[in-house]
Scaffold this active site. Structure first.
Site, PDB file in Angstrom:
ATOM      1  N   ASP A   1      41.755 -12.026  -9.903  1.00 41.86           N
ATOM      2  CA  ASP A   1      40.342 -11.621 -10.210  1.00 41.86           C
ATOM      3  C   ASP A   1      40.289 -11.610 -11.733  1.00 41.86           C
ATOM      4  OD1 ASP A   1      37.411 -10.845  -9.607  1.00 41.86           O
ATOM      5  OD2 ASP A   1      38.259  -9.132 -10.530  1.00 41.86           O
TER       6      ASP A   1
ATOM      7  N   THR B   1      33.606 -14.618 -13.823  1.00 38.86           N
ATOM      8  CA  THR B   1      34.554 -14.167 -14.856  1.00 38.86           C
ATOM      9  C   THR B   1      35.440 -14.973 -15.470  1.00 38.86           C
ATOM     10  OG1 THR B   1      35.583 -12.733 -13.485  1.00 38.86           O
ATOM     11  CG2 THR B   1      33.734 -11.584 -14.304  1.00 38.86           C
ATOM     12  N   THR B   2      36.108 -15.616 -14.444  1.00 39.92           N
ATOM     13  CA  THR B   2      37.124 -16.421 -15.083  1.00 39.92           C
ATOM     14  C   THR B   2      36.693 -17.679 -15.797  1.00 39.92           C
ATOM     15  OG1 THR B   2      38.750 -15.626 -13.335  1.00 39.92           O
ATOM     16  CG2 THR B   2      39.317 -17.704 -14.380  1.00 39.92           C
TER      17      THR B   2
ATOM     18  N   ASP C   1      32.904  -8.965  -5.371  1.00 35.91           N
ATOM     19  CA  ASP C   1      32.547 -10.181  -5.885  1.00 35.91           C
ATOM     20  C   ASP C   1      31.308 -10.786  -4.943  1.00 35.91           C
ATOM     21  OD1 ASP C   1      34.315 -10.069  -8.039  1.00 35.91           O
ATOM     22  OD2 ASP C   1      35.718 -11.476  -7.237  1.00 35.91           O
TER      23      ASP C   1
END
Length: 539
Positions: free
Chosen positions: A64, A97-98, A392
């Site tokens: 994550d 986010t990544t 998430d």
């Protein structure tokens, strides 16, 4: 002296350091790129995990992006700005986010190539802003209207979960997430409100991921207050009390003198009578289950046990509010006001032993506005990762419901954005190369998907571009088969808000970093060089 060249005075005190111009820009680009590379290998369904070990030896295993950014011991100021990208993305969109961090790093890499070509940083900044504005317009055009049927919502949840180690329970977990979100969704004057704060996540290791369960009510890590109380109550009438069930102490210091044993017995009996009167009020209301935020006298507990009232004491304020939302009970602060109208309902209240821990289940509530998910995992590390995955989903799925717009995944959206940006760049003169560089940076998404799946990224990119021209913007990479497919038909979809926020956050941080041309360090600080940057970012 005439004709003598003078050195400019230093702005900093002795021992201070300063890096400026092209050197500062390149150092900043390098620091940001190293952070982006650190999370790139975790991207997509085939992404790898990171093991993060803190100074105490505690271990976190995850892919994550937000967790990695949060747990990494990063000291470089530019790298910390990249962490802010991840935090903002998580707070606003709940997922992506990544993607945001990776895209920001690629934008800065492309900017470095433009700087090497002699293009001024301000031209790059202006071009990136133009490209971002155009991207947001394109996203609105290609976004697909979403139906909020259960299958669509489950597809969004599955897309968020894929590649995060929960594939064996994908269907089960997505079903739980959708049920929980629908329970806390309300429509007020045509506006959809989703309060995920009323979805309680409880976590317990000791069983497989498939044992994760949805509770149509609340689960508390508590136990009944007295062994003689029933462990299970059906068709429970629930009372919520926010006051201590015990005699109050004297507010002023007092001394009671008793000379006769009969007087002592009378005094104790009077105290018991007062406590019994308190319990009689609860019994007369029709309550069969009692939750209190305060303490309960032992004598009261024994009377409650004799009356068969399952009682749980010292429940947290947040859980009391959730119990009220779940059962419909009103939290009472004065027992004289307690009546049957204040009680809530639960089809079942039960104390269960879950992997050695006693827990109270309050379930089968009537249209509860607060629900729970009990997360299970074979080990604590697995349970932690399942919790992150569900969190998430609790960000991504509500984002889609509220906005009612979705995009296709698998790199399809980025390929379409890059194609349309290159077409629009032809009408631009000064910033043409910059807009094209922005388009190149967007393609980091399909490249990373291919690379992490063991495929050749250039071959995949060429085929994606070709198929996009022939079949349209819905074709992307199926990393499991290695083939180009219609991602919409495959059910690989994501909320428009997630993509918009990722592109916006990444673009803004890249612009901010490119505008920094001077770094000054105080006397006690030292500006890091390339090797120090690698060390400070954990590489």
């Amino acid at each position: 002296m005439a004709g003598q060249k003078l050195n400019p005075p230093s702005l900093l005190a002795e021992g201070g350091e300063r890096t400026s111009g092209w050197t500062a820009l390149r150092m900043n680009i390098m620091a940001a790129s190293v952070v982006a590379e650190a999370v790139k290998s975790t991207f997509g369904p085939m992404g790898m995990d990171k093991m993060l070990v803190d100074s105490l030896g505690d271990v976190v295993v995850t892919n994550d992006g937000a967790t990695i950014m949060r747990e990494m011991d990063i000291q470089h100021p530019i790298s910390k700005m990249m962490i802010e990208v991840a935090r903002t993305q998580e707070a606003v969109a709940g997922d992506g986010t990544t993607t945001a961090v990776m895209f920001a790093g690629e934008l800065l890499k492309e900017a470095g190539r433009l700087l090497d070509m002699g293009i001024h940083p301000i031209v790059v900044v202006h071009g990136y802003r133009m490209a971002l504005k155009e991207c947001l317009k394109i996203l609105d055009k290609i976004a697909i209207d979403m139906s909020d049927d259960e299958n669509t919502l489950k597809a969004i949840a599955k897309t968020t979960m894929i590649g995060k180690g929960v594939e064996q329970a994908l269907e089960h977990l997505s079903d739980i997430v959708v049920k929980a979100i629908k329970s806390v969704t309300s429509v007020d004057s045509g506006k959809v409100n989703i309060d995920t704060d009323y979805i309680k996540l409880a976590k317990k290791a000791g069983a497989g991921i498939e044992a994760t369960e949805f509770i149509n009510g609340l689960i508390l890590e508590k136990e009944k207050a007295h062994d003689s109380m029933p462990a299970r109550v059906e068709k429970a009438m629930v009372a919520l009390i926010n006051m201590p069930l015990e005699l109050k102490g004297k507010e002023i210091e007092a001394q009671i003198s008793i000379s006769d044993p009969h007087q002592l017995k009378a005094f104790i009996n009077e105290q018991k009578a007062t406590l019994k009167e308190i319990i009689d009020r609860i019994k007369s209301s029709g309550a069969t289950v009692l939750f209190t935020e305060k303490g309960i006298d032992n004598f009261c507990l024994s009377i409650l046990a004799q009356a068969g009232i399952l009682t749980v004491r010292r429940v947290g304020r947040g859980d009391m509010e959730k119990l009220s939302k779940a059962t419909g009970a009103r939290v009472v602060t004065n027992l004289e006001e307690l009546s049957q109208a204040d009680l809530g309902y639960a089809g079942e209240v039960e104390e269960k032993n879950v992997s050695g821990t006693r827990m109270i289940y309050v379930r089968e509530c009537r249209e509860p506005k607060s629900v729970s998910i009990l997360i299970r995992g074979g080990t604590s590390h697995i349970a932690d990762e399942v919790e992150r995955v569900i969190e998430d989903c609790l960000g991504a799925v509500p984002a889609a419901i509220v906005e009612r717009k979705i995009l296709v995944g698998g790199g399809a959206t980025e390929i379409e954005l890059a194609k349309q940006l290159r077409l629009s760049a032809k009408s631009v003169v000064r910033e043409q190369l910059v807009v094209e560089a922005y388009a190149n940076a967007l393609e980091i998404v399909p490249k990373a998907l291919a690379e992490n799946a063991g495929l050749h990224p250039i071959d995949v990119l060429v085929e994606l571009r070709s198929q996009n021209t022939k079949e349209g913007y819905k074709v992307g990479l199926d990393v499991f088969s290695g083939r180009i497919k219609d991602m919409f038909r495959e059910g690989i979809i994501e909320p428009l808000r997630v993509k918009k926020q990722a592109i916006t956050s990444a673009s803004e941080v890249a612009v901010m970093i490119l505008r920094i041309d001077d770094i000054m360090a105080a006397t006690k600080l030292k500006l890091p060089g390339p090797e120090e940057i690698l060390q400070m970012t954990g590489k």
